[in-house]
Design a protein around this motif. Structure first.
Motif: not given
Lengths: 324, 594
Positions: A32-43, B431-434, B445-458
C-alpha cells in the motif's frame, strides 16, 4: 569470444536488475505504499548520511594535508616569492574558515531539519537585516584581500631599475626546448628575430647589430647570481609557451611576435636549497606551462643559483656570440 | 484508402519525434544528445586518467577505445592532448551548455511561465538540428587524418593554426571550428527564443517577480549567451581565415619546420581576448541554469520559500554583469599591462560577493525547513557544497599576484572542475531527477538515485580535491606524464588515487543510465504533482499535449514559493504545506510583495 561473454554478462546483469526492481516495486505496491515517495526510513538514512559525509569530507581534507603537505613547494627562493607566500597564507586564513563553517551549517541543517510530519517548516522568506549582514561582511573581507593582492601585484610586476646592478637574460622558447642569451658586458641584448635564424644561430640574433657581439648564448641550463635582480625577457619562435619557475614563484608566457618580461631576485643558492629540502639531487627548473605540442610534457631547463663569484666565473667561460 | 492512412501516420511519427516543434520533445532531444556526448566525454577522461595514473602502462580499454591513437594500448602523447581537448569541448559546450540549457530552458520556460509553446517553434526546432549537425561534425572530427583538434579546448593559436605544430591542427581543427560555428548558431537561436518567450508570453498574473528562479536563471543565461557567443564566432572565423586564407590576425614572427612563415603583424593575445570574452561568461552560462534549477528544488523539498528571492535575482544579475568584465583573469601571465591585471583582479574578486549571498540564502532556506531527501534534493545540496568548495579557491586564482605561480597548474583543473563542472552536472542531475515525471510521465527509482548521488559526490571530490595539492606542488596541467621531472616523482601515488576514483565515478554513472532508461520505459506512473510543488508546470496534465494545458492557460495569483504558509492561528493557509501559483490569495492573506 571474450567480448561475447562480456556482452552476455552485461545483458544478464541488466535483465536481473530490471526484474529485481519490478519485484521490489510490486512488493511495495502490495504493502500500500506510493512507491516513488521517499519513505520515512529512507529520509532518516539520507539525513544521517549528510552528517557522515560532513565528517568524512573534513577527514579527507585533513588526511590530504597530513599526507601530502610536505610535497608542496619548499620555501620561496626569490624575494617577491615571500610576499606571494604570505598573501597565499592570508587568503587561506579567509577561505578555510569560510569553507569549514558554511559546510557545517549546510550539512548540519540538512541533518537537523529532515522531514517530520509533526513539525511545520517556518515560513521565512526574507530578512533585510540578515541579507545586509552577509553582503557587507564578505565585502569587507574582499576589500582586505583585494588591497593586499593589488599591492603585492604592483610590487612583483615593477621592472628592474635599469640603472642598478642587474642581470639581463633573454629566454627563447621553441618546440620543445629553451635557449637563453645573456646581455654581456654592455648590458644590452642585440636585435633578434625569426628572419635571422640560420644554422647554429638558432636564436635568430642579428649579427650586424653591435649590441649582439658580446651576447652569450647558453643551452641546457642557466646560472643566476644570488641576491642580484634578474630581468628576464621572453620570446617564442613558434607557438605560445610559458616559462614557469615554480620555486621562484615566477611565470610568464612566451608569445610569438610579442616580447614579455618578468623579474625576480634569487635568494637561495642551489646548494642551500639542497640542504633545506634535504635532497641531494635538488635542482631548480624552468618548465613549459602552456600547451605547446606533443612533447609539451618534457620541455625543461635547469636553473643554477650560485654565489656572485661562481656565477661570474661560469659566465666568463661562456663564448661570446661573435666568437661563434 | 489504407495506404494514405499509413502514409499519414508515418508523417506523424516523423514530425512528432524527429522534426518536432514542440518544446517538450525538443527538450528531450537535447537531453538525450547532451547525455550521449557527456558519456563520450566521460569515457575520454577515464582513458587519459589511466595514462596519468599509470603512465606508459598498456591497457586493454585504451587499445579498445582508441585504436590507432594508441599503439599496444598506450596512447600517443599528441593523442593524449587530443583527448583532453575533446573532453573539454564536449563537456563545456555539448553537455553543459546545450545539454543543460537546451533541456531545461526548453522544458520549463513555457510550462513555468504559462505559455503554449516557445515564441517560435520553428526556430526552436532549428536550434536543435543545428546542435545535432554540430554534434555529428564534432564526432566525425575524431576519426580524421591527424586526429581531432589537440590544442586544448581553448584552441590558442598559433598551436591551433599550424598543422606543423601538432597533427590535430589539420583537418581535425577545421572540423572543430566548423562544428563550433554551427553550435554557436544553435545556441543563439535557442537563446533568442528563450528571451522573447520569457518577456512576451507570460500568462496573466505572471509578473517578473513571480517567476520561479529557474526562469530568471534561464533568462539571464540566454542574455549572456547572446552577448558573448557571437564574439567566439568572430574569433573562430578569424582563425579560419588565418588557417586557410593566409591572413595574419593572430600570427606573427613564426619559425617552424625549418622555415619562416609569411604571417606578420598579428597577435595570439588578440585571440585570447576574444576567446575569453566568451569563455568567462560561458562559465556562468553553464552555472546559472544549475543554480536556478537547484534554487527551485531546495525550496520545494525543504517545504519552505526560497530565502531572499529578490537577493537571489539580484545576485544572478550581478554575477552575470560581472562575468563579462573579468575575462582578463585568464590572462594574467600573458604579459598584459600590469594595470589591466589589477583591474581584472578587482572585478574578479567582486564576484565572490553575490556568490556568497547565494550560498548563504541556500543554507538559510534549509534552516528550519522540513526536508525531503529526494535524489534531486541530494544533488542540489551537493551543488551547494561544490559551489563553496570550488568557489573559495577562486579567491586564490582570481588574485593576480597568486595566480602567477599556480596559473595553468592542476590547482586550476581542480578549481574549475569543482565549481563549474561538478556544480553544473549536479544541477543537471538534480533537474533530471526532479522533472523526470514532467518529461516522461514516470518516476525514477529513488534507491538507485541515492547510490548514484553518494558514490558520485565521494568520487568527484576524490578526483578533484587532490588536484589542488598537485597544483601547489607546481605540477602543470596538460602534461602527458609527470615522469620526466624528478621533482614530481613522489606525486605518482596522488595520480593513482585520483585515477581510481575516476574509474569508480565513471562506472557509477551506469547506475544513472540504467535508472534513466528503466524508468522512462517501465517506471511507476507519476501523479500530476508528485513533489507537491507550487509552480505552474505541475498544473499541466501528465500526458504531453500540444499546447500544454487543455482549455485556458491558468492565471497566476501568487509567486512560486508559498510553501508552509500559515495564517495567524499557525494553520496552513491552504490546509497543506504548499499553495499552487494558480490559487487566488485568501481574503486576509498578504502577498509578501509578490
Amino acid at each position: 569470444m571474450v567480448a561475447l561473454v562480456a556482452i552476455v554478462a552485461v545483458l544478464l546483469i541488466v535483465i536481473s536488475a530490471v526484474q529485481t526492481l519490478k519485484i521490489a516495486e510490486l512488493w511495495a505496491i502490495n504493502k500500500g505504499k506510493v512507491i516513488y515517495e521517499v519513505t520515512k526510513k529512507q529520509n532518516k538514512t539520507q539525513a544521517l548520511l549528510m552528517l557522515v559525509f560532513l565528517v568524512a569530507y573534513f577527514a579527507f581534507f585533513a588526511w590530504q594535508v597530513w599526507k601530502w603537505g610536505d610535497l608542496m613547494l619548499p620555501v620561496s627562493a626569490s624575494e617577491h616569492g615571500v610576499i606571494t607566500d604570505r598573501l597565499l597564507n592570508i587568503t587561506y586564513a579567509f577561505i578555510i574558515p569560510v569553507f569549514v563553517i558554511t559546510h557545517i551549517f549546510l550539512f548540519w541543517f540538512a541533518y537537523k531539519y529532515a522531514y517530520n510530519s509533526n513539525r511545520k517548516a517556518v515560513f521565512f522568506s526574507h530578512s533585510n537585516k540578515l541579507e545586509l549582514i552577509w553582503t557587507i561582511i564578505p565585502s569587507i573581507a574582499l576589500t582586505v584581500l583585494i588591497l593586499f593582492g593589488l599591492s603585492s601585484w604592483n610590487e612583483i610586476m615593477t621592472p628592474v631599475d635599469s640603472e642598478k646592478e642587474h642581470v639581463l637574460i633573454e629566454v627563447q622558447a621553441q618546440q620543445f626546448s629553451w635557449n637563453a642569451r645573456y646581455a654581456g658586458t654592455d648590458g644590452k641584448l642585440g636585435r633578434a628575430g625569426v628572419e635571422f635564424i640560420e644554422g647554429v644561430n638558432a636564436m635568430g640574433v642579428d649579427i650586424k647589430d653591435e649590441n649582439s657581439k658580446d651576447d652569450k648564448i647558453v643551452r641546457g641550463e642557466i646560472h643566476l647570481p644570488v641576491g642580484v635582480p634578474v630581468q628576464f625577457v621572453f620570446r617564442s619562435i613558434d607557438v605560445i609557451h610559458s616559462a614557469y619557475m615554480p620555486h621562484f614563484r615566477a611565470q610568464m608566457n612566451c608569445v610569438p611576435g610579442v616580447k614579455t618580461q618578468f623579474n625576480f631576485v634569487p635568494t637561495i643558492t642551489t646548494e642551500d636549497m639542497k640542504k633545506i629540502t634535504n635532497n641531494e639531487d635538488f635542482n631548480y627548473i624552468l618548465l613549459c606551462n602552456k600547451i605547446c605540442g606533443a612533447a609539451h610534457y618534457n620541455m625543461q631547463m635547469d636553473i643554477i643559483v650560485e654565489s656572485k663569484e661562481d656565477y661570474e666565473k661560469w659566465l666568463a667561460e661562456q663564448k661570446q656570440f661573435a666568437e661563434n | 484508402m489504407s495506404a494514405t492512412h499509413h502514409h499519414h501516420e508515418e508523417q506523424d511519427f516523423l514530425f512528432k519525434y524527429i522534426f518536432s516543434q514542440d518544446h517538450k520533445m525538443i527538450s528531450k532531444q537535447f537531453l538525450i544528445t547532451g547525455f550521449l556526448m557527456g558519456f563520450i566525454g566521460m569515457v575520454m577522461s577515464t582513458l587519459f586518467r589511466l595514462q596519468l595514473g599509470f603512465p606508459g602502462e598498456s591497457f586493454w580499454a585504451i587499445d579498445f577505445f582508441l585504436g590507432s591513437w594508441a599503439e599496444n594500448g598506450v596512447m600517443a602523447p599528441d593523442k593524449y592532448l587530443a583527448l583532453v581537448t575533446m573532453h573539454g569541448t564536449i563537456m563545456v559546450f555539448f553537455l553543459l551548455t546545450a545539454g543543460l540549457s537546451g533541456t531545461f530552458s526548453n522544458l520549463l520556460i513555457p510550462l513555468q511561465i504559462g505559455a503554449r509553446d516557445m515564441a517560435s517553434g520553428f526556430l526552436n526546432m532549428l536550434s536543435y538540428w543545428f546542435f545535432f549537425v554540430s554534434t555529428i561534425i564534432m564526432l566525425i572530427s575524431l576519426g580524421v587524418e591527424g586526429g581531432s583538434a589537440s590544442a586544448g579546448w581553448t584552441i590558442y593559436p598559433p598551436l591551433s593554426a599550424l598543422p606543423q605544430a601538432i597533427p590535430g591542427s589539420g583537418l581535425g581543427m577545421t572540423l572543430w571550428l566548423v562544428a563550433m560555428a554551427i553550435f554557436i548558431a544553435s545556441s543563439l537561436l535557442g537563446s533568442l527564443n528563450y528571451i522573447v518567450t520569457i518577456l512576451n508570453l507570460r500568462t496573466k498574473g505572471m509578473t517578473m517577480t513571480r517567476l520561479p528562479l529557474t526562469i530568471w536563471a534561464f533568462l539571464v543565461t540566454a542574455i549572456l549567451g547572446v552577448l558573448s557567443f557571437p564574439v567566439l564566432l568572430s574569433a573562430a572565423l578569424l582563425l579560419i581565415f588565418d588557417r586557410s586564407f593566409g591572413t595574419s590576425f593572430y600570427l606573427s614572427d613564426i619559425y617552424i619546420g625549418g622555415q619562416v612563415l609569411e604571417h606578420s603583424g598579428g597577435s595570439p593575445i588578440l585571440f585570447e581576448h576574444l576567446f575569453w570574452f566568451l569563455g568567462h561568461p560561458e562559465v556562468y552560462i553553464v552555472l546559472l541554469p544549475a543554480l536556478g534549477i537547484t534554487s527551485e528544488i531546495v525550496s520545494t523539498m525543504s517545504r519552505k520559500p526560497i530565502f531572499g528571492y529578490r537577493a537571489m535575482v539580484t545576485s544572478i544579475l550581478a554575477i552575470a554583469f560581472l562575468s563579462v568584465i573579468v575575462w582578463g583573469h585568464h590572462m594574467f601571465v600573458t604579459g598584459m599591462n600590469p594595470f589591466l591585471g589589477a583591474v581584472f583582479t578587482f572585478t574578479t574578486l567582486l564576484i565572490a560577493i553575490p556568490s556568497a549571498v547565494k550560498v548563504f540564502n541556500y543554507i538559510t532556506t534549509l534552516w528550519k525547513g522540513n526536508i525531503i531527501f529526494s535524489p534531486a534534493m541530494l544533488f542540489s545540496i551537493g551543488l551547494v557544497s561544490t559551489f563553496i568548495s570550488g568557489g573559495v579557491t577562486g579567491l586564490i586564482l582570481g588574485d593576480s599576484a597568486l595566480d602567477i605561480n599556480i596559473h595553468d597548474t592542476y590547482f586550476v583543473v581542480g578549481h574549475f572542475h569543482i565549481v563549474m563542472g561538478l556544480s553544473a552536472i549536479f544541477g543537471m542531475f538534480a533537474g533530471v531527477y526532479h522533472w523526470f515525471p514532467k518529461m516522461f510521465g514516470r518516476m525514477m527509482n529513488n534507491t538507485i538515485g541515492f547510490f548514484h548521488f553518494w558514490i558520485t559526490i565521494v568520487c568527484a571530490y576524490g578526483v578533484f580535491f587532490p588536484m589542488h595539492f598537485l597544483g601547489l606542488a607546481g605540477v602543470p596541467r596538460r602534461y602527458y606524464t609527470n615522469s620526466e621531472f624528478p621533482l614530481f616523482d613522489n606525486m605518482i601515488d596522488i595520480n593513482e588515487l585520483v585515477t581510481w576514483f575516476a574509474i569508480v565515478a565513471a562506472f557509477a554513472q551506469l547506475l544513472f543510465v540504467f535508472n534513466f532508461f528503466y524508468s522512462a520505459l517501465r517506471g511507476p506512473r507519476s501523479s500530476q504533482n508528485p513533489w507537491r510543488a507550487n509552480s505552474l508546470e505541475w498544473t499541466a496534465p501528465v500526458e504531453h499535449i500540444h499546447g500544454n494545458w487543455p482549455g485556458e492557460i491558468p492565471e497566476v495569483h501568487r509567486w512560486a514559493y508559498d510553501y508552509s504558509k500559515v495564517d495567524e492561528n499557525g494553520e496552513y493557509v491552504s490546509g497543506e504545506d504548499f499553495i499552487s501559483q494558480v490559487v487566488p490569495l485568501g481574503p486576509n492573506e498578504k502577498d509578501g510583495g509578490h
